[in-house]
Design a protein around this motif. Structure first.
Motif, PDB file in Angstrom:
ATOM      1  N   LEU A 145       0.787  -1.226   0.000  1.00 40.52           N
ATOM      2  CA  LEU A 145       0.000   0.000   0.000  1.00 40.52           C
ATOM      3  C   LEU A 145       0.825   1.285   0.000  1.00 40.52           C
ATOM      4  N   TYR A 350     -18.505   3.856   1.601  1.00 39.98           N
ATOM      5  CA  TYR A 350     -17.498   3.616   0.568  1.00 39.98           C
ATOM      6  C   TYR A 350     -17.782   2.327  -0.209  1.00 39.98           C
ATOM      7  N   MET A 357     -13.991   7.460  -2.448  1.00 42.23           N
ATOM      8  CA  MET A 357     -12.611   7.374  -1.971  1.00 42.23           C
ATOM      9  C   MET A 357     -11.689   8.224  -2.834  1.00 42.23           C
ATOM     10  N   HIS A 360      -6.260   7.018  -6.583  1.00 39.08           N
ATOM     11  CA  HIS A 360      -5.898   5.682  -7.063  1.00 39.08           C
ATOM     12  C   HIS A 360      -6.711   4.577  -6.385  1.00 39.08           C
ATOM     13  N   TRP A 361      -7.415   4.917  -5.315  1.00 34.27           N
ATOM     14  CA  TRP A 361      -8.170   3.897  -4.590  1.00 34.27           C
ATOM     15  C   TRP A 361      -9.284   3.290  -5.444  1.00 34.27           C
ATOM     16  N   THR A 362      -9.723   3.983  -6.449  1.00 34.85           N
ATOM     17  CA  THR A 362     -10.819   3.468  -7.283  1.00 34.85           C
ATOM     18  C   THR A 362     -10.324   2.735  -8.531  1.00 34.85           C
ATOM     19  N   ARG A 376     -10.558  -3.383  -0.362  1.00 33.09           N
ATOM     20  CA  ARG A 376     -10.028  -2.085  -0.783  1.00 33.09           C
ATOM     21  C   ARG A 376     -10.537  -0.974   0.141  1.00 33.09           C
ATOM     22  N   VAL A 377     -11.805  -1.047   0.494  1.00 35.18           N
ATOM     23  CA  VAL A 377     -12.365  -0.045   1.409  1.00 35.18           C
ATOM     24  C   VAL A 377     -11.679  -0.137   2.771  1.00 35.18           C
ATOM     25  N   ASP A 379      -8.639  -1.142   3.350  1.00 30.33           N
ATOM     26  CA  ASP A 379      -7.303  -0.555   3.194  1.00 30.33           C
ATOM     27  C   ASP A 379      -7.369   0.962   3.309  1.00 30.33           C
ATOM     28  N   TYR A 380      -8.343   1.547   2.642  1.00 31.95           N
ATOM     29  CA  TYR A 380      -8.495   3.006   2.644  1.00 31.95           C
ATOM     30  C   TYR A 380      -8.887   3.509   4.027  1.00 31.95           C
TER      31      TYR A 380
END
Length: 404
Positions: A145, A350, A357, A360-362, A376-377, A379-380
């Motif tokens: 990450l 999210y 978000m 790059h998260w998307t 992924r959510v 992680d964010y």
């Protein structure tokens, strides 16, 4: 149990045969040229300190959220205190100080906003998708990450640093492959498929030093913060005989001492006695088992660095005292419930609208399964500081708990 003063490594500069040797590191997942000025473990420590994850610890809860007072520990100050104790143990035992310090500095990277409250909430929300474990999240951060280097994701730490991060509390599976504390988190298994961290063995002495330094630090400093907050009172320490004796010793030496100084004198004695006990036990174990390499440490049937039976009982009694009187105090629990609401609300928002978000998260999410979206959510969300989580909640919802 007493310390062998002749065996202490203060200022000797001599690395013991059981220490991890940066010149013989098992390397990095992505090979790199060695530095001409720093050892491999120094480079790891420096990468950890310069990471964004390290800076975020400044605004993550230890016990009390930030607005409750400037003098309470955060994850960052706790981490620095752990690193100081780990380095002291490493120097006494003649093991690699840089590796011990690096593991201590990285050990809490995966903690969510609002401390264990956020972790518990995310673990529940991800129940159908592998759960959430802050140790596994720390590994994800340093291997995937962090986005800093041109050639790779993560920090590309050495095998020894990653092993210490994952196994500092002991083997994750027994010799039969069964989990020693429940199923092994999937992120750890996924990484081990790329680079085997030997999760059925103990970690290095440096990692063991970081692990017990964590216990010593929060056992002591959570009491300090509890007393500062007023949720604990000095007379309550009588419930733990070890602490009662420390209070008595300070009171007899310094009659009428003001409370702030009294608390500090108690805490410094607590740290000293615990550290000295650990050093004495480790020295005795090393003398008895005579390991000739760091791999002898890994293949042993016990942790070399641990408390004596007496101090194990003291450690348990302090933890029980803190859980009963601080961590489960009604004021703390009220804030925890409010913080959990913030985490749950943000997670659902999210998941429902990943575009919130941003950045790059998307990337690539259109092809994600539900489980991948949830991960992924997580992680964010887990990377957020307390302050940022509150800010984002206020932006998305009409009412945000004030965490008071």
């Amino acid at each position: 149990m007493t310390i062998d003063d002749n065996a202490l490594g203060f200022g000797s500069g001599a690395r013991a045969v059981w220490a991890s040797d940066p010149n013989n590191s098992r390397g990095r997942l992505y090979p790199e040229e060695r530095s001409r000025t720093r050892s491999e473990f120094q480079r790891d420590r420096d990468r950890i300190v310069h990471s964004t994850a390290f800076r975020r610890l400044k605004h993550k809860t230890q016990v009390f959220v930030a607005h409750e007072g400037d003098h309470f520990r955060t994850r960052l100050t706790h981490t620095i205190e752990v690193a100081q104790i780990a380095r002291a143990l490493a120097r006494a035992l003649r093991i690699d100080e840089d590796l011990a310090e690096g593991i201590a500095l990285v050990h809490d990277f995966g903690h969510t906003p609002f401390g264990h409250t956020g972790e518990d909430a995310l673990d529940e929300l991800l129940e159908d998708h592998g759960g959430f474990d802050h140790n596994a999240q720390s590994l994800r951060i340093v291997t995937q990450l962090e986005r800093r280097y041109a050639r790779f994701d993560g920090l590309n730490l050495t095998w020894e640093s990653l092993e210490g991060l994952v196994k500092h509390n002991g083997p994750l599976v027994d010799k039969s492959g069964a989990g020693t504390n429940g199923p092994v988190p999937q992120p750890i298994l996924d990484y081990c498929a790329l680079q085997d961290l030997q999760i059925s063995t103990f970690a290095s002495l440096e990692a063991q030093a970081a692990a017990i330094a964590d216990d010593i630090a929060y056992n002591t400093h959570d009491i300090d913060d509890g007393l500062r907050s007023g949720l604990l009172r000095l007379e309550m320490l009588d419930d733990v005989p070890f602490l009662r004796e420390l209070v008595r010793d300070v009171s007899e030496r310094y009659p009428g001492l003001e409370e702030t100084r009294m608390i500090h004198e108690i805490m410094r004695r607590q740290i000293t006695l615990m550290v000295e006990d650990v050093i004495a036990v480790a020295q005795a174990n090393l003398a008895r088992m005579k390991p000739q390499s760091a791999d002898d440490i890994r293949s042993a049937d016990l942790a070399f660095i641990q408390f004596s039976p007496e101090f194990k009982a003291i450690d348990r009694s302090i933890k029980s005292f803190l859980y009963a009187n601080l961590y489960r105090h009604s004021d703390v629990m009220r804030v925890r419930q409010q913080a959990a609401t913030i985490v749950r609300d943000l997670f659902q928002a999210y998941v429902d609208q990943p575009a919130l978000m941003g950045g790059h998260w998307t990337e690539g999410m259109r092809a994600f399964s539900q489980g991948q979206i949830c991960r992924r959510v997580a992680d964010y969300l887990s990377g957020m500081t307390d302050n940022y989580a509150v800010k984002q909640h206020r932006a998305l919802f009409d009412h945000t708990p004030d965490l008071r």
